[in-house]
Design a protein around this motif. Structure first.
Motif, short mmCIF file in Angstrom:
data_model
loop_
_atom_site.label_atom_id
_atom_site.label_comp_id
_atom_site.label_asym_id
_atom_site.label_seq_id
_atom_site.Cartn_x
_atom_site.Cartn_y
_atom_site.Cartn_z
N LYS A 1 31.51 39.24 39.39
CA LYS A 1 32.48 39.49 40.46
C LYS A 1 33.06 40.90 40.39
CE LYS A 1 35.13 36.08 38.99
NZ LYS A 1 34.37 35.66 37.81
N THR A 2 33.53 41.27 39.21
CA THR A 2 34.13 42.59 39.05
C THR A 2 33.08 43.68 39.29
OG1 THR A 2 35.79 41.79 37.51
CG2 THR A 2 35.27 44.13 37.40
N THR A 3 31.90 43.49 38.73
CA THR A 3 30.84 44.47 38.91
C THR A 3 30.51 44.64 40.39
OG1 THR A 3 29.95 43.78 36.78
CG2 THR A 3 28.50 45.08 38.18
N PHE B 1 43.40 46.27 40.02
CA PHE B 1 42.61 45.89 38.86
C PHE B 1 43.00 44.53 38.30
CE2 PHE B 1 42.01 50.46 39.06
CZ PHE B 1 40.63 50.53 38.94
N GLN B 2 42.03 43.97 37.55
CA GLN B 2 42.12 42.62 37.02
C GLN B 2 43.32 42.42 36.09
OE1 GLN B 2 38.33 41.33 35.71
NE2 GLN B 2 39.02 39.32 35.07
N ASP B 3 43.60 43.42 35.25
CA ASP B 3 44.54 43.17 34.17
C ASP B 3 45.79 44.03 34.32
OD1 ASP B 3 45.89 42.99 31.82
OD2 ASP B 3 44.37 44.01 30.61
N CYS C 1 40.87 43.14 45.58
CA CYS C 1 41.91 42.59 44.70
C CYS C 1 41.20 41.80 43.60
CB CYS C 1 42.85 41.67 45.46
SG CYS C 1 43.48 42.32 47.00
N ASP C 2 41.10 42.39 42.41
CA ASP C 2 40.34 41.74 41.34
C ASP C 2 41.28 40.87 40.50
OD1 ASP C 2 38.50 40.98 39.49
OD2 ASP C 2 37.95 42.99 38.83
N GLU C 3 41.23 39.58 40.72
CA GLU C 3 42.08 38.62 40.00
C GLU C 3 43.54 39.09 39.99
OE1 GLU C 3 40.72 35.85 38.43
OE2 GLU C 3 38.67 36.38 37.89
#
Ligand SMILES: Nc1ncnc2c1ncn2[C@@H]1O[C@H](COP(=O)(O)OP(=O)(O)OP(=O)(O)O)[C@@H](O)[C@H]1O
Ligand SMILES: Nc1ncnc2c1ncn2[C@@H]1O[C@H](COP(=O)(O)OP(=O)(O)OP(=O)(O)O)[C@@H](O)[C@H]1O
Ligand code: SF4
Ligand SMILES: [Mg+2]
Ligand SMILES: [Mg+2]
Lengths: 363, 392
Positions: free
Chosen positions: B95-97, B139-141, B219-221
């Motif tokens: 997903k992120t990639t 970003f995710q984090d 929107c990554d997580e």
């Protein structure tokens, strides 16, 4: 590890025999540079033999510290047991000598940790670790202990257990490691299994596997289960009773059917309202305003007061107790359930009902 | 080329990382009108065809390539202007990639990306720069993605600077505006990440993405690391911003309840490919891929009166460095097992097929899925056997 603990005050009477675990007014604080963190601040609950209880609450609410205190796994200092008793299987364990506690831990009381890698020793095989524990607690020969290790792996559904026992933790996938942790916890047939976020680090499909496994094991053995999680869905599916924690205190307790369907503490109501559901599509979610309080600067009376939509002046002046708030022993820490709050209660409940079912605002 | 652009910081520690180097220099505000026309709502804004991103696995003393991670391995989808397109799937499915590849934050191995009618798959960094502000990412984090040594003014201002907004005053104003937009105080510009809670940090990440006035945001997580009560605040914010700023979202998540509430269309990914694609209604009411069925069945329901029996998949996700032959899902597929393990699943890779109204599924036997097949699979499964997958 905990070696010394505050001198035992005169203890209360043991609970009735059907109560496996009875936690009474537990207070675990941390002394840190900036001040004192009242991580667990007067927590009481009990668990019957063979039954299950869930502990839910947001990050930092004191769930793990409660469990670690019960297992006597906290370093003292910085931790400090300010008060409380813990009765387990007819004995008070919070004040008993550490050698005694070591005989209970991993044996009658076992814990599954959130991150399995940190609790499995990387330099020993899975079988060695389980067998060692069985040998120590059950005083059996190496061969019998090894057989028990294989049996436990089989119990948790690990294929070819006689070959898996010879593997090292890093050779296993995340889901498989969590199964090994569960197998290890079950190897001595504990009376109480404590699982701290056993699936949080796992993918949804693996989470489903582990939850189904825990359910099956609970059905097949006589073990009681204490499940710590922040996922209300997991609680709903897994346990009989639940306690909801907020800022170190229990704010609501009861059966899951009561607490998750008819919540009576505004914090629990808010949690349930904020869950996204299909019915709320197209509208905004209702959100609990603000953030959890700073542990060094707790609100003086009700700790939820600054965020509570139903608060009135009493809530900022007097700390609420846990009051009866429903059938089957449901209790809520909220003034709405006192005579002073009674006139306000119907409107609060109606407001909750509204927020629960529809999104509101936009589009 | 400018010499140094390190701003004077009287109020904070010196910067730990070099400032973004600005090449060329038009002010952001002068760059409009963009070469890119605004795409009308509902029209295709982003088109992705045959996208692949493979990572080499290097090893040995000579650091030779010894394998390949097929992180994204042939993905097609469209995103319409104004919609929220969700990507779901388990950890490591790509997903992120995928999200980063479509923005060309990482270079795709193959495939075509068309943004607002323009093929951006091969354009140069210079040509890409003005497009950057139109395509942003959260970003995710929220803890790892903000440089701890940078004050908020730089965290958010960085992108503006890279886009050529060199006037410190103008930049600071823009930073403050974006903070306000995400419900944070304007004064927060001088604070550092550690002074904020998780929810506030996520808001800073959102402010950073929005400062440039993007059309599409990956929107990554964005809420995965947050507690439920904060999660709903951030989701509300994203909804408000989508409406007020006419944004298009690619919303990456592994939480299917959140996706059902938040998105319009969904792509379900498995080992670098899309297994199923459709509107939220199509996917949640009438899933046609056995993997989607299992994912939906795995959602724990907070209503204890709806306790259900789950369909539990066997084993773990195989490694994306060695995806199974044929259908990548066949090693865990309950439907295949139920159908007596047909060979076709192992020999032939299923392609996305149309099931009407844009609903597509990559399963040879999608027609066999019904409420009956699912419930009979649930009845016959053995929970204790679910660990089976890889041979020891
Ligand atoms: N070793 C420690 N020293 C100081 N404070 C601590 C320590 N361990 C925990 N705390 C504090 O105690 C409080 C309760 O922490 P605890 O780990 O029990 O939370 P939790 O409910 O398990 O949260 P999570 O859901 O994030 O696991 C927090 O404020 C935490 O910062
Ligand atoms: N820079 C990289 N080099 C090598 N492999 C990578 C790189 N980035 C990602 N991968 C691999 O590609 C696969 C897909 O990773 P990706 O981060 O896209 O998954 P994801 O779906 O976002 O997972 P998650 O839900 O855990 O965020 C994984 O196997 C990952 O290890
Ligand atoms: S193609 Fe076969 S293995 Fe793949 S999902 Fe469909 S039935 Fe299962
Ligand atoms: Mg914890
Ligand atoms: Mg990811």
């Amino acid at each position: 590890m905990t070696e010394v603990i505050a001198a035992p005050s005169p203890l209360g009477a043991p609970p009735p025999d059907n109560i496996l675990l009875d936690v009474r007014n537990l207070k675990t604080y941390f002394k840190v540079l900036d001040g004192v963190v009242p991580a667990v601040d007067g927590v009481s609950f009990s668990l019957e033999r063979g039954k299950s209880i869930g502990i839910v609450g947001e990050s930092g609410s004191g769930k793990s510290v409660s469990a670690l205190t019960m297992m006597r796994l906290l370093d003292i200092p910085p931790a400090e047991i300010r008060d409380g008793e813990i009765w387990f299987d007819g004995r008070e364990i919070l004040h008993m000598p550490m050698e005694e506690m070591r005989k209970i831990r991993g044996n009658d009381m076992a814990m599954i940790f959130q991150e399995p890698l940190t609790s499995l020793n990387p330099v020993f095989t899975v079988g060695d670790q389980i067998a060692e524990q069985v040998e120590r607690h059950k005083k059996v020969k190496r061969k019998a202990a090894w057989d028990r290790a294989i049996e436990s792996l089989q119990l948790v559904g690990i294929p070819s257990p006689e070959r898996r026992v010879k593997q090292y933790p890093h050779e296993l996938s995340g889901g498989m490691r969590q199964r090994v942790m569960i197998a290890m916890a079950l190897s001595c047939e504990p009376k109480l299994l404590i699982a701290d976020e056993p699936t949080t680090a796992l993918d949804v499909t693996i989470q489903a596997q582990i939850l189904e496994l825990l359910k099956t094991i609970q059905d097949r053995t006589d073990s009681a289960l204490m499940l710590i999680t922040h996922d209300l869905g997991v609680v709903a599916e897994m346990v009989d009773n639940v306690i909801v924690m907020y800022a170190g205190q229990v704010v609501e307790q009861g059966t899951v059917d009561e607490v998750l369907v008819n919540p009576r503490a505004p914090y629990t109501m808010g949690l349930l309202e904020s869950i996204p559901t299909v019915e709320k599509r197209g509208g905004r979610l209702s959100a609990i305003k603000g953030t959890v309080p700073n542990p060094f600067n707790m609100p003086p009376a009700c700790r939820f007061e600054p965020r509570c939509p139903y608060a009135w002046n009493l809530c900022a002046e007097t700390a609420p107790d846990l009051y009866p708030a429903g059938p089957h022993g449901q209790h809520a820490r909220c003034h709405l359930h006192t005579p002073a709050g009674a006139p306000r209660l119907p409107e609060a409940l109606a407001d909750h009902e509204r927020k629960l079912n529809v999104g509101h605002g936009i589009s | 080329m400018e010499s140094s652009t390190t701003p004077v910081r009287p109020d904070g520690p010196p910067p730990a990382t070099p400032e973004v180097v600005v090449e060329g220099g038009a002010d952001v505000t002068e760059m409009d009108p963009l070469e890119i026309a605004r795409v009308g709502a509902g029209k295709t804004l982003l088109q992705v065809r045959g996208l692949k991103k493979h990572f080499p696995i290097v090893g040995g003393l000579l650091r030779r390539q010894i394998g390949t991670v097929y992180a994204v391995d042939g993905v097609d989808f469209d995103v319409n202007s104004g919609e929220t397109f969700a990507l779901v799937g388990e950890s490591g499915c790509g997903k992120t990639t995928l999200g980063r590849s479509v923005l060309r934050l990482i270079e795709p191995t193959a495939g075509q990306i068309t943004f607002a009618g323009r093929d951006i798959s091969h354009i140069s960094a210079d040509e890409l720069r003005p497009l950057r502000r139109k395509m942003q990412i959260i970003f995710q984090d929220p803890f790892g993605s903000l440089n701890p040594r940078m004050p908020v003014s730089d965290l958010i201002g960085e992108g503006l600077l890279a886009q050529g907004m060199k006037d410190r005053k103008a930049r600071d104003k823009k930073v403050e505006d974006s903070l306000e937009l995400v419900g944070l105080r304007r004064e927060y510009t001088r604070r550092y990440p550690h002074e904020f809670s998780g929810g506030q940090r996520q808001r800073i990440g959102i402010a950073r993405a929005l400062a440039l006035g993007p059309d599409i945001v990956v929107c990554d997580e964005p809420v995965s690391a947050l507690d439920v009560s904060i999660q709903s605040q951030v989701l509300n914010l994203l909804l408000d911003l989508r409406r007020d700023l006419n944004l298009t979202y690619i919303f990456i998540s592994h939480n299917l309840s959140v996706v059902q509430y938040f998105s319009d269309r969904v792509g379900v990914m498995y080992l670098g490919r899309i297994a199923e694609l459709g509107s939220v209604e199509q996917l949640y009411k009438d899933p046609r891929h056995p993997y989607t069925v299992a994912l939906l069945s795995a959602i724990p329901d907070p209503n204890p009166r709806k306790r259900k029996k789950r369909l539990v998949l066997k084993g773990d996700v195989p490694s994306p460095a060695a995806p199974p032959a044929g259908c990548r899902f066949h090693t865990r597929c309950w439907l295949r097992e139920k159908l007596g393990n047909p060979e076709r699943c192992v020999t032939e890779e299923p392609q996305l097929r149309n099931f009407g109204g844009g609903h597509q599924t990559a399963c040879h036997f999608a027609e066999e899925i019904s409420a009956d097949t699912v419930s009979s699979a649930v009845e016959t499964q053995s929970v204790l056997e679910t660990a089976v997958a890889d041979p020891v």
